[in-house]
Design an enzyme around this catalytic site. Structure first.
Site, PDB file in Angstrom:
ATOM      1  N   CYS A   1      11.916  39.598  -2.323  1.00 39.04           N
ATOM      2  CA  CYS A   1      12.033  38.256  -2.885  1.00 39.04           C
ATOM      3  C   CYS A   1      13.508  37.869  -2.810  1.00 39.04           C
ATOM      4  O   CYS A   1      14.225  38.299  -1.918  1.00 39.04           O
ATOM      5  CB  CYS A   1      11.500  38.203  -4.317  1.00 39.04           C
ATOM      6  SG  CYS A   1      12.400  39.261  -5.461  1.00 39.04           S
TER       7      CYS A   1
ATOM      8  N   HIS B   1      15.426  30.817  -9.579  1.00 37.08           N
ATOM      9  CA  HIS B   1      14.240  31.552  -9.122  1.00 37.08           C
ATOM     10  C   HIS B   1      12.996  30.870  -9.697  1.00 37.08           C
ATOM     11  O   HIS B   1      12.677  31.039 -10.868  1.00 37.08           O
ATOM     12  CB  HIS B   1      14.321  33.007  -9.589  1.00 37.08           C
ATOM     13  CG  HIS B   1      13.339  33.933  -8.937  1.00 37.08           C
ATOM     14  ND1 HIS B   1      12.009  33.933  -9.233  1.00 37.08           N
ATOM     15  CD2 HIS B   1      13.515  34.879  -7.984  1.00 37.08           C
ATOM     16  CE1 HIS B   1      11.395  34.849  -8.523  1.00 37.08           C
ATOM     17  NE2 HIS B   1      12.294  35.437  -7.743  1.00 37.08           N
TER      18      HIS B   1
END
Length: 633
Positions: free
Chosen positions: A28, A554
């Site tokens: 990620c 995020h």
């Protein structure tokens, strides 16, 4: 000098147990995510010893290596070494993990999101108990009755809350899952249960069982609905799916729920409650002591998640817990006491800082930093903590301490106020003092091998440079830093970073900051600067501000699994941006339907270079994109 990412990849592969031990790797915004065949072949200390690795974390059977800004470069180096990678993480997750762990994770996923609601309901019951204890108002007054039913709502309608969570876990249409929960609690069905006449459906008998406060029946039924939905979807024509699918699912689910699954789940739930009651009555202090002493080691195996539903079921059915959360309180406070003793006695500045922070964290119920970073690492303190938690558990068992709310830390003090009046509160505080105090004293007495302070030439040089600065130069730097501000990149509701349900963000491994629960699917630039990195899956972006701040945004948790679906990027790596420029757009409803949490951490990844990061608003405060959000001191 250009970094040798190939060498870093070699070290990671070796520490992971070799390339043949890695099932899959993907990444990620900041973390490499691995699935492995055999955990025993891994050498986690070697991984954490790599300079580019900020930390590691297990998320069920997924091993996460926290890299930060360089994660993509390390990931590509791993791929060049032949480490397997696939487009979707689900493939690996299905390969890894036992069926038992998956069952435990599923049940925990259904139950743990309810803890805030259960805490609120429990605290309201505490208020009622205080009103009764001090005779502040008669229990016949309408005010008392209103407060009473407000506190009961979360317990009475627990099947609805569980159904909403279970729908996400088992990938069932949420409205249909709530529909099934409504079957169990419909007033007409409740009246039929209370009446003397038998209940039948197509001549099949329906067992009379009260489903208010129940836990197991709705979990079982929503799980079964997953397979019912799949079967119905396979046989219905495309043209009529929108009408026929939900109708058939409910016509099939309703009889199964009322005739089979509901009574079976009720029997299981009552059986668990009866077993806990029996053990508590017969061997209460022994069981609580054993659980308290062994809880740190249960946490190490991950099996502590299996105990949470049992404890919540006890609170829901009996109104209190004596065997699950009580020993957890003892264990967590003992970890805190042992860590704080290390902080006091250690001569190593780094260990003193880690132990003091971990001790406070454990006091609030987050024990992993204390357990893995301090007590287990130093060996003797974890033994002292286990012994002390066992002693505290025995004291709590002998005094028959009850917790009326699901709590596992110092905040359990108000949870001790309930039907037993103030005596249970006094006994509970004694139990907590024994656990904490014994761990502190025992750790201090038996001692530990203090780790030698690691010296780093670069750090020493940094220190010398700081010492050579004039007071006026230091003041100038502080004044500049004090003016650094960050605007909100999203519109939504503020949440403290330590309450984000992701350990890496909550423990501030990636840096300090705050989070926003978005109410609009737009991310704008919070500062003037440059796009340092935007990940291929578009759910995360790193900005470098003109003032030197490194800002990580995020969007959501685990949204890397969407592989960019529902996200639209309006910038690319290296783009210059001004505050307020549109960076990303995302489809909130579609992402939520997929079962993902949209809470968005906003992190200053180089916050270690500053004194403090302060959120300008309170928890649950609404904020608009562009408004003042963080001040960096």
């Amino acid at each position: 000098m250009k970094k040798d990412y190939s060498s870093i990849a070699d070290r990671i592969i070796k520490a992971m147990g070799g390339k043949d031990n890695i099932v899959q790797v993907f990444h990620c915004m900041t973390r490499l995510r691995f699935y492995v065949k055999d955990k025993k072949r891994m050498n986690e200390p070697d991984i954490r010893g790599i300079a580019e690795v900020s930390g590691t974390n297990w998320n069920n059977d997924q091993f996460q290596v926290i890299i930060g800004n360089e994660v993509d470069a390390v990931y590509k180096a791993l791929l060049q070494k032949g480490v397997p990678s696939e487009d979707k993480a689900d493939t690996a997750s299905n390969q890894g993990g036992s069926k038992v762990s998956k069952v435990i994770d599923s049940i925990t996923g259904c139950m743990t999101p309810m803890i805030p609601a259960l805490t609120a309901g429990g605290m309201i019951k505490v208020v009622l108990s205080l009103i009764t204890t001090f005779h502040l108002m008669p229990d016949t007054s309408s005010t008392y009755q209103v407060i009473s039913f407000v506190g009961d709502v979360v317990y009475y309608f627990m099947p609805f809350l569980i159904a909403a969570n279970a729908a996400k876990i088992f990938q069932v249409n949420q409205s249909l899952a709530l529909f099934v929960a409504g079957l169990f609690l419909h007033p007409n069905f409740t009246a039929m249960i209370q009446a003397d006449a038998p209940i039948t459906l197509f001549a099949l008998p329906i067992t009379k069982f009260t489903y208010a406060y129940s836990v197991i029946p709705v979990i079982l039924m929503v799980w079964i609905m997953h397979y019912i939905e799949e079967a119905v979807d396979r046989v219905t024509p495309k043209m009529v799916k929108i009408i026929l699918n939900p109708t058939l699912v409910m016509l099939i689910s309703a009889p199964i729920a009322l005739i089979v699954v509901g009574p079976l789940g009720g029997i299981i739930g009552n059986g668990l409650a009866a077993a806990i009651s029996f053990l508590s009555d017969k061997l209460g202090f022994v069981i609580v002591g054993i659980l308290g002493a062994t809880f740190p080691f249960i946490v190490m195996t991950g099996m502590h998640h299996a105990l949470t539903p049992i404890g919540l079921n006890a609170v829901a059915t009996a109104g209190f817990d004596t065997m699950i959360f009580v020993p957890q309180v003892c264990s967590n406070l003992a970890q805190s006491g042992a860590s704080l003793a290390v902080a006091v006695k250690s001569k190593n500045p780094k260990m003193k800082q880690l132990a003091s922070a971990s001790g406070v964290s454990a006091l609030m119920g987050i024990t992993e930093p204390a357990l893995f970073g301090v007590t287990l690492k130093l060996k003797r303190p974890v033994v002292a903590a286990a012994i002390s938690a066992g002693l505290g558990g025995i004291v709590g068992g002998l005094l028959q301490v009850r917790l009326y709310i699901a709590q596992n830390c110092i905040m359990a003090i108000p949870a001790l106020i309930g039907g037993e009046g103030l005596s249970n509160l006094m006994y509970g505080i004694i139990m907590m003092l024994v656990s904490f105090g014994a761990a502190f004293v025992l750790t201090f007495v038996i001692g530990f091998q203090d780790p030698e302070e690691e010296e780093n030439g670069a750090k020493e040089k940094q220190t010398e440079n700081r010492e050579q600065k004039t007071p006026s130069a230091e003041k100038s730097e502080r004044d500049v830093a004090r003016r650094l501000e960050l605007a909100a990149p999203l519109t939504g509701t503020i949440c403290p970073l330590d309450q984000v349900p992701d350990k890496t963000f909550a423990d501030k491994v990636l840096g300090d900051g705050a989070a926003i629960i978005p109410s609009a699917g737009r991310v704008v630039a919070p500062v003037n600067g440059t796009v340092a990195a935007i990940i291929d899956t578009k759910h995360g972006i790193m900005l470098q501000s003109e003032d030197g701040l490194e800002v990580l945004i995020h969007v959501g948790l685990e949204t890397v699994r969407l592989n960019g679906k529902y996200f639209t990027a309006h910038v690319k790596n290296g783009d210059a941006v001004k505050k307020g420029d549109l960076l990303l757009e995302f489809d909130m409803e579609a992402i939520r339907r997929e079962g993902y949490d949209l809470i968005t951490p906003v992190v200053i990844s180089n916050s270690a270079n500053y004194i403090k990061v302060i959120c300008m608003e309170e928890k649950d405060q609404k904020i608009q994109a562009g408004e003042k959000f963080l001040t960096i001191v």
